[in-house]
Design a protein around this motif. Structure first.
Motif, short mmCIF file in Angstrom:
data_model
loop_
_atom_site.label_atom_id
_atom_site.label_comp_id
_atom_site.label_asym_id
_atom_site.label_seq_id
_atom_site.Cartn_x
_atom_site.Cartn_y
_atom_site.Cartn_z
N ARG A 17 8.81 2.67 7.77
CA ARG A 17 8.53 2.57 6.35
C ARG A 17 7.09 2.11 6.17
O ARG A 17 6.65 1.15 6.81
N ASN A 83 2.18 12.01 0.52
CA ASN A 83 3.55 11.50 0.56
C ASN A 83 3.59 10.08 1.10
O ASN A 83 4.27 9.21 0.55
N ILE A 84 2.86 9.82 2.17
CA ILE A 84 2.84 8.47 2.74
C ILE A 84 2.28 7.48 1.73
O ILE A 84 2.84 6.41 1.51
N SER A 86 2.18 7.77 -1.52
CA SER A 86 3.14 7.64 -2.63
C SER A 86 4.28 6.71 -2.27
O SER A 86 4.71 5.89 -3.09
N CYS A 87 4.78 6.83 -1.05
CA CYS A 87 5.89 5.97 -0.61
C CYS A 87 5.46 4.52 -0.42
O CYS A 87 6.29 3.61 -0.48
N ALA A 88 4.18 4.30 -0.21
CA ALA A 88 3.68 2.94 0.02
C ALA A 88 3.37 2.20 -1.28
O ALA A 88 3.17 1.00 -1.26
N ASP A 90 3.84 0.65 -5.15
CA ASP A 90 4.85 0.20 -6.12
C ASP A 90 4.72 1.08 -7.37
O ASP A 90 3.83 1.94 -7.45
N TYR A 94 1.71 3.70 -8.28
CA TYR A 94 2.05 5.12 -8.25
C TYR A 94 1.69 5.78 -9.58
O TYR A 94 1.12 6.88 -9.60
N SER A 98 -0.63 9.12 -9.84
CA SER A 98 0.30 10.26 -9.83
C SER A 98 -0.33 11.58 -10.27
O SER A 98 0.16 12.65 -9.92
#
Length: 185
Positions: A17, A83-84, A86-88, A90, A94, A98
């Protein structure tokens, strides 16, 4: 009975993660995200720092229909990096990035927002100096709040506005120089 600590889950170390980027402690979080991205694929960090691969043919950008297998693989790297990132992030961070079209745009927007730029710091110092000279304390604080909100809103509104704050050629530090340069589309 065992002493159970009820702590909200914030972040833990994991190789599965990405580390959380919530806008605080920029230097620490940048280092962790860089290490995480490089551990997946070293080229992904290069894309975040320098920009994505753009397939070219005869000095023109290729149409998607003209991509070969290598072009497709290289283009995928940008989306993996996005993607990485975006996943990291909050939810607040984001929302800030975006609308970006590349990992590079996302990272630069985060960098300008949280680290700042020399030009932004110069303008703020000039503004504070001007307020100290000709404003009461409450007027100066009010002007500072409004200017910081204006800068934040302008940076958040569109990644294309980044160049308005990164331009180091403008050394004019008066109140009028705080408003971003406008260009016609």
């Amino acid at each position: 009975m065992a002493n159970v600590s009820i702590l909200p889950y914030v972040e833990g170390s994991s190789t599965n993660r990405p580390p959380l980027f919530d806008g605080t402690n920029y230097t620490f979080r940048k280092s962790r995200i860089k290490i995480y991205i490089c551990s997946i694929n070293f080229n992904l960090w290069s894309i975040a720092e320098k920009g994505p691969y753009v397939p070219m043919k005869d000095e023109m950008i290729k149409k998607v229909e003209e991509y070969d297998e290598l072009d497709s693989r290289k283009m995928t790297l940008n989306f993996q990096a996005m993607n990485i990132l975006s996943c990291a992030l909050d939810a607040n961070e984001y929302n800030r990035v975006s609308g970006c079209d590349s990992a590079h745009e996302m990272w630069k927007l985060l960098e300008v927002t949280h680290k700042g730029t020399n030009q932004k710091k110069k303008k703020v110092k000039g503004l504070i100096g001007a307020w100290d000279q000709d404003s009461s304390e409450s007027e100066g604080e009010e002007k500072a709040s409004l200017c910081f909100i204006a800068i934040e809103n302008e940076v958040q509104s569109s990644p294309s506005n980044l160049s308005n704050f990164v331009d180091d050629d403008d050394d004019d530090d008066d109140l009028n120089s705080l408003s971003p340069k406008r260009t016609r589309s």
